[in-house]
Each structure stands twice: as C-alpha cells, then as structure tokens.
Write a protein that holds these residues in place. Sequence first.
Motif, PDB file in Angstrom:
ATOM      1  N   GLY A 155       0.810  -1.215   0.000  1.00  0.00           N
ATOM      2  CA  GLY A 155       0.000   0.000   0.000  1.00  0.00           C
ATOM      3  C   GLY A 155       0.839   1.257   0.000  1.00  0.00           C
ATOM      4  O   GLY A 155       0.567   2.199  -0.750  1.00  0.00           O
ATOM      5  N   ILE A 208      -6.599  -4.926  -4.651  1.00  0.00           N
ATOM      6  CA  ILE A 208      -5.420  -5.781  -4.502  1.00  0.00           C
ATOM      7  C   ILE A 208      -5.881  -7.156  -4.024  1.00  0.00           C
ATOM      8  O   ILE A 208      -6.188  -7.365  -2.845  1.00  0.00           O
ATOM      9  N   ASN A 219      -6.412  -1.902  -0.684  1.00  0.00           N
ATOM     10  CA  ASN A 219      -5.247  -2.725  -0.375  1.00  0.00           C
ATOM     11  C   ASN A 219      -5.323  -3.357   1.016  1.00  0.00           C
ATOM     12  O   ASN A 219      -4.725  -4.410   1.255  1.00  0.00           O
ATOM     13  N   VAL A 279      -7.632   2.553  -4.296  1.00  0.00           N
ATOM     14  CA  VAL A 279      -6.845   1.327  -4.208  1.00  0.00           C
ATOM     15  C   VAL A 279      -7.241   0.609  -2.918  1.00  0.00           C
ATOM     16  O   VAL A 279      -6.909   1.048  -1.817  1.00  0.00           O
TER      17      VAL A 279
END
Length: 257
Positions: free
Chosen positions: A25, A147, A96, A94
């Motif tokens: 991350g 992710i 993550n 994102v």
Amino acid sequence: MSVIKDRFSLEGRVAIVSGASKGIGKAIARGLAEQGASVIISSRKQEAVDEVAAEFKKEGLEATGIACHVGDEAQLKNLVDRTIDVYGGIDILVNNAATNPVFGPLDQMTGEVFDKVMNVNVKACMLLGNLCKPSMAARGHGSVINIASVEGVKPSPMMSIYSVSKAALIMLTQSQAREWGSENIRANAICPGLIQTKFSAALWQNEQVLNHFVDQLPVGRMAQPEEMVGLALYLASDAASYSTGGVFAADGGYLVG
C-alpha cells in the motif's frame, strides 16, 4: 493525439489507498504521488498515516493521512467525506487493506475467522467502492484497483479462507467493472504473488515454507513491494482507459509454474 507519457500522468487526480502505512500500500501510494496524484494515506492508526504523509511531503509529494479501520462502516464514510473535503473529489481507489489472522487447515477454521476475513477483505472493498462511486461519476471517470492475490486463483495449503476472500474480491472487481463501466468507472484486480512484507512474514520468515514457494517460481525469488507499483500506475492512469474487469498477476510466474 496525446503523447503516451502524458497518458500515464496523474496530475490533478485524487487517490485513496487503504492499508497504506507500509508494504504494498505504501509503495503504491508513493508511486501515485510521484505521478502527480494527491494521495490519501489510510490505515488504522492516525500516527502511522501521519508519519507516511509527512515522509511523502518531505519528498515534495502531496499526501494527507486519514485513519480508517475498514471493518467499520462509519469510518469508511468518514474517510470518503474527509477526502472530498480536503481534495474536492475522488478519482482513484486502491483497496489494499487486508487481513489473514489464521494460517492453518480449512477444517480448523471457525465462523468467527471466516467473518473477520470476509468483512475486511471483501465487504469493506465493496462498501468503500460504493462510497467513492458518486464522486467518480460526478468527475466523469474513476479507477478502482483491488489488490487481490494469486491465492484467489490458485489456493495454497493452509491459506484457505484468505484464498476464498481473494477469489470473492476478484468477482467483486468484475461486478464493479460490468455495472460501472457506463459511467466511465473502471475496476481491475492486481494479484500479487509472494511479496516480502510484514503481512506475509509468516511465509518468508520460515525457510522451509519460503523454499516451497520459491521453488515453484520461474523467476526463483520473492518480490519487493515496489514491484507491484507499475501495474497500479498503469491501471490508475488514462493509459488503461480500455482496461476494466481485468485480473493482472504480478507473481514471478507462480500461476504458470
């Protein structure tokens, strides 16, 4: 026609990266910021995210730390609301942050473990994506990068519920891609292989386990967090304008080994 390098620029974009205080991350957050994005560094502890944001700012990058436990819906909403207050909107998410509290056989997993892993690794990604979607739609574009893991494609012994959660995250990604494409919001999954992070320490600190994994890899080694950044930058940028619903492995060849 635009120059290809310009399509990789993230100038003017705003990104949220969960689980960004360390490991993959943090590496992705730094890469996004280096390409011009304003980045929200998010993790559970405010002290940790402030430290990373301060580190980035010393390097001339734009970053703000906002603590958030992704298993708490109220904190997820606060994360999105504060991001919009600080930077005006959201272009890149994102997902993550993840957990894997138990390393053991499937028949020893409990309902409590299952719920904890699924809540953090899948449910939180859905909820945070849903919260970011209105801002992305209003700005006319968006990129969700989940992710996942090679474990969601090819499960390993002792990784059962984690593997189930990452398989579910891949399907969530494809559902987001199908449903949100009409609003120019793309969703893609990155599937890392064995990466040397604190999260995976139980694997690489055990020499026997590490050798078992590495022996299966065509490249013959595990990766560093920075080796996941290139895919994330591509997927976040306009260079990936036709890439959605994709499942991208960065695994040293594990899936073909």
